[in-house]
Scaffold this motif. Sequence first.
Motif, PDB file in Angstrom:
ATOM      1  N   ASP A  84      -1.280  -3.762  -5.479  1.00 49.62           N
ATOM      2  CA  ASP A  84      -1.203  -4.331  -6.818  1.00 49.62           C
ATOM      3  C   ASP A  84      -2.617  -4.465  -7.352  1.00 49.62           C
ATOM      4  O   ASP A  84      -3.589  -4.455  -6.584  1.00 49.62           O
ATOM      5  N   THR A  85      -2.750  -4.597  -8.662  1.00 49.15           N
ATOM      6  CA  THR A  85      -4.044  -4.908  -9.260  1.00 49.15           C
ATOM      7  C   THR A  85      -3.897  -6.126 -10.148  1.00 49.15           C
ATOM      8  O   THR A  85      -2.829  -6.380 -10.713  1.00 49.15           O
ATOM      9  N   VAL A  90      -8.031  -5.569  -6.429  1.00 54.22           N
ATOM     10  CA  VAL A  90      -6.974  -4.730  -5.887  1.00 54.22           C
ATOM     11  C   VAL A  90      -6.406  -5.535  -4.721  1.00 54.22           C
ATOM     12  O   VAL A  90      -7.152  -5.962  -3.844  1.00 54.22           O
ATOM     13  N   ILE A  91      -5.108  -5.779  -4.746  1.00 58.45           N
ATOM     14  CA  ILE A  91      -4.474  -6.577  -3.705  1.00 58.45           C
ATOM     15  C   ILE A  91      -3.664  -5.623  -2.837  1.00 58.45           C
ATOM     16  O   ILE A  91      -2.760  -4.941  -3.317  1.00 58.45           O
ATOM     17  N   ASP A 122      -1.755 -10.510   6.241  1.00 62.84           N
ATOM     18  CA  ASP A 122      -1.051  -9.346   5.714  1.00 62.84           C
ATOM     19  C   ASP A 122      -1.433  -9.018   4.266  1.00 62.84           C
ATOM     20  O   ASP A 122      -0.733  -8.273   3.588  1.00 62.84           O
ATOM     21  N   THR A 123      -2.553  -9.568   3.821  1.00 64.92           N
ATOM     22  CA  THR A 123      -3.006  -9.335   2.449  1.00 64.92           C
ATOM     23  C   THR A 123      -4.524  -9.186   2.433  1.00 64.92           C
ATOM     24  O   THR A 123      -5.231  -9.903   3.132  1.00 64.92           O
ATOM     25  N   ILE A 124      -4.993  -8.259   1.618  1.00 67.13           N
ATOM     26  CA  ILE A 124      -6.429  -8.043   1.439  1.00 67.13           C
ATOM     27  C   ILE A 124      -6.738  -8.107  -0.049  1.00 67.13           C
ATOM     28  O   ILE A 124      -6.067  -7.450  -0.851  1.00 67.13           O
ATOM     29  N   PHE A 125      -7.745  -8.886  -0.427  1.00 63.55           N
ATOM     30  CA  PHE A 125      -8.270  -8.871  -1.782  1.00 63.55           C
ATOM     31  C   PHE A 125      -9.495  -7.962  -1.760  1.00 63.55           C
ATOM     32  O   PHE A 125     -10.424  -8.176  -0.989  1.00 63.55           O
ATOM     33  N   LEU A 141      -6.596   4.743  -3.100  1.00 58.89           N
ATOM     34  CA  LEU A 141      -5.915   4.242  -1.901  1.00 58.89           C
ATOM     35  C   LEU A 141      -4.467   4.734  -1.843  1.00 58.89           C
ATOM     36  O   LEU A 141      -3.972   5.080  -0.765  1.00 58.89           O
ATOM     37  N   GLU A 142      -3.810   4.794  -2.977  1.00 55.11           N
ATOM     38  CA  GLU A 142      -2.435   5.293  -3.005  1.00 55.11           C
ATOM     39  C   GLU A 142      -2.399   6.779  -2.654  1.00 55.11           C
ATOM     40  O   GLU A 142      -1.451   7.259  -2.050  1.00 55.11           O
ATOM     41  N   GLU A 143      -3.458   7.496  -2.994  1.00 54.83           N
ATOM     42  CA  GLU A 143      -3.562   8.918  -2.678  1.00 54.83           C
ATOM     43  C   GLU A 143      -3.710   9.137  -1.179  1.00 54.83           C
ATOM     44  O   GLU A 143      -3.214  10.114  -0.636  1.00 54.83           O
ATOM     45  N   LEU A 144      -4.427   8.211  -0.519  1.00 52.49           N
ATOM     46  CA  LEU A 144      -4.620   8.332   0.938  1.00 52.49           C
ATOM     47  C   LEU A 144      -3.295   8.175   1.648  1.00 52.49           C
ATOM     48  O   LEU A 144      -3.025   8.699   2.667  1.00 52.49           O
TER      49      LEU A 144
END
Length: 144
Positions: A84-85, A90-91, A122-125, A141-144
Amino acid sequence: MKSRRQREILGLIESRALRTHAELAAALAARGISTSQGTLSRDLRQLGIVKTADGYAAPARPQAEDATRSALARLVAQFLVGVDTAQNLVILHTEPGGANALAQGLDAASLPGIIGTLAGDDTIFVATADGATAGRVRAMLEEL
């Protein structure tokens, strides 16, 4: 300070066309980094930045960085479950217990535009300079 400034320079050059020292200095100032023309020239020289007809261009990434990105791609495939953003953040949502490993991979990859990461269970900011950069980081990141 020097390493942060140089990371920001690379991130800026890779994210948009900058044609002059003045444009680059202004973009750095917008990120809270003031620098002299001489320091900026030294940084560009040390980073191997070249001036082209389209503006500044970063050198080709060394193979070690490619390996680091491959490792990041494996971590993303293993742990990432959602992105999410929110403005300049970016979360990243991971499998339980996966946030720390993925955040370390992000930090090691030194991706352009990422200022820093903060991982829980389980979450990264992921902090970026602005919303547009957050969107680019999310897409990458979604492309990776």
